[in-house]
Write an enzyme that holds these catalytic residues in place. Structure first.
Site, short mmCIF file in Angstrom:
data_model
loop_
_atom_site.label_atom_id
_atom_site.label_comp_id
_atom_site.label_asym_id
_atom_site.label_seq_id
_atom_site.Cartn_x
_atom_site.Cartn_y
_atom_site.Cartn_z
N GLY A 14 0.78 -1.24 0.00
CA GLY A 14 0.00 0.00 0.00
C GLY A 14 0.80 1.28 0.00
O GLY A 14 0.28 2.33 0.40
N MET A 92 -3.87 -6.81 -7.21
CA MET A 92 -3.36 -7.89 -8.05
C MET A 92 -4.45 -8.85 -8.53
O MET A 92 -4.20 -10.05 -8.65
CB MET A 92 -2.25 -8.63 -7.29
CG MET A 92 -1.05 -7.76 -7.01
SD MET A 92 -0.45 -6.92 -8.52
CE MET A 92 1.18 -6.41 -8.01
N LEU A 95 -9.82 -7.29 -13.16
CA LEU A 95 -11.26 -7.01 -13.11
C LEU A 95 -11.92 -7.57 -14.37
O LEU A 95 -11.31 -7.59 -15.44
CB LEU A 95 -11.48 -5.49 -13.04
CG LEU A 95 -10.95 -4.83 -11.77
CD1 LEU A 95 -10.92 -3.32 -11.93
CD2 LEU A 95 -11.77 -5.24 -10.55
N HIS A 111 1.42 0.74 -12.94
CA HIS A 111 2.22 -0.45 -13.24
C HIS A 111 3.69 -0.05 -13.31
O HIS A 111 4.02 1.00 -13.87
CB HIS A 111 1.77 -1.06 -14.58
CG HIS A 111 2.53 -2.30 -14.91
ND1 HIS A 111 2.33 -3.50 -14.24
CD2 HIS A 111 3.52 -2.54 -15.80
CE1 HIS A 111 3.15 -4.42 -14.72
NE2 HIS A 111 3.89 -3.85 -15.67
N ASP A 147 -2.95 -4.76 -17.50
CA ASP A 147 -1.99 -3.66 -17.68
C ASP A 147 -2.11 -3.02 -19.07
O ASP A 147 -1.12 -2.66 -19.71
CB ASP A 147 -0.55 -4.15 -17.44
CG ASP A 147 -0.36 -4.68 -16.01
OD1 ASP A 147 -0.96 -4.11 -15.09
OD2 ASP A 147 0.37 -5.66 -15.84
C1 GAR Z 1 3.66 -1.21 -7.28
O1 GAR Z 1 5.00 -1.27 -7.73
C2 GAR Z 1 2.70 -1.22 -8.46
O2 GAR Z 1 3.19 -0.50 -9.56
C3 GAR Z 1 2.60 -2.68 -8.76
O3 GAR Z 1 2.53 -3.29 -7.50
C4 GAR Z 1 3.27 -2.50 -6.56
C5 GAR Z 1 2.39 -2.23 -5.37
O4 GAR Z 1 3.13 -1.60 -4.36
N1 GAR Z 1 1.45 -2.97 -9.58
C6 GAR Z 1 1.43 -3.90 -10.54
O5 GAR Z 1 2.39 -4.63 -10.77
C7 GAR Z 1 0.14 -4.00 -11.34
N2 GAR Z 1 0.32 -4.82 -12.49
P1 GAR Z 1 2.36 -0.84 -3.19
O6 GAR Z 1 1.38 -1.86 -2.60
O7 GAR Z 1 3.43 -0.50 -2.21
O8 GAR Z 1 1.68 0.35 -3.77
#
Ligand code: GAR
Length: 216
Positions: A14, A92, A95, A111, A147
């Site tokens: 988060g 993750m 949808l 992403h 994505d």
């Molecule tokens: C982030 O790096 C985000 O870009 C990635 O998950 C991480 C979440 O970190 N998202 C994806 O890979 C979506 N395909 P966070 O929970 O600390 O924000």
């Protein structure tokens, strides 16, 4: 000024949620985080919502027979909170296409790559394996494919010699925390439109709003 209500969906740490909460603490920020939804009860990001006094709920996808019923539960909570925009901040789960189309151009996803390159998981490992010299992060409007969707903003990060995935992820994450609040502010203030699959930012963007090759 009435602020646009936003639901933020998370699955884990988060840190991007935290960046959005911090940005929305400013009186002149055009969006307010009305609800945080996690599909995992152990998501660390729920603590950020709790600490900020933001309504939060766990909706575990495992409790539903199929994607549509999970999506319906998400939607009911989002509508109940009065949210007009949705941010996927490390959420993750894919949808369903009906949900994505119903909320077209109102769901923002972040992403950690320069899309359309390196969609999916293990992004930084694949970036390093490919030997690209620059990577970065993207905020885009969501379409049914993973994505995928019109690009709102990107931040560019150089890949250093002898980089490892963790260090690279941290440097990209610092840029994520800059671009996501900016993209949400643009969306909430009605500056974004999509034409021919491309995002137009009304009023244009200042060069300092496009993080290119930051020292982060
Ligand atoms: C982030 O790096 C985000 O870009 C990635 O998950 C991480 C979440 O970190 N998202 C994806 O890979 C979506 N395909 P966070 O929970 O600390 O924000």
């Amino acid at each position: 000024m009435a602020r646009v209500k936003v639901a933020v969906l998370i699955s884990g740490r988060g840190s991007n949620l935290k960046a959005l909460i911090d940005a929305a603490a400013a009186a002149d920020y055009p969006a307010e985080i009305a609800l945080v939804i996690s599909n995992r009860a152990d998501a660390g990001g729920l603590d950020y919502a709790r600490d900020a006094g933001i309504r939060h709920v766990v909706i575990n996808h495992r409790g539903f027979a199929d994607r549509d019923s999970f999506d319906s539960a998400l939607e009911a909570a989002i509508v109940d909170a009065g949210a007009d925009l949705i941010c996927l901040a490390g959420f993750m789960r894919l949808l369903g296409s009906a949900f994505s189309l119903r909320w077209q151009d109102r769901i923002l996803n972040i992403h950690p790559s320069l899309l359309p390159a390196f969609r999916g998981l293990d992004t930084h490992e694949r970036v390093l394996a490919a030997g690209v010299r620059f990577t970065g992060c993207t905020v885009h409007f969501v379409r049914p494919e993973m994505d995928d969707g019109p690009i709102i903003i990107q931040g560019v990060v150089p890949v250093l010699p002898d980089e490892d995935p963790e260090r690279l992820a941290a440097r990209v994450l610092a840029v994520e925390h800059r671009i996501f609040p900016l993209a949400l502010a643009w969306a909430a203030s009605g500056r974004l439109s999509v034409r021919d699959g491309r995002v137009i930012v009304a009023g244009g963007t200042a060069p300092e709003e496009m993080p290119i090759n930051p020292a982060a």
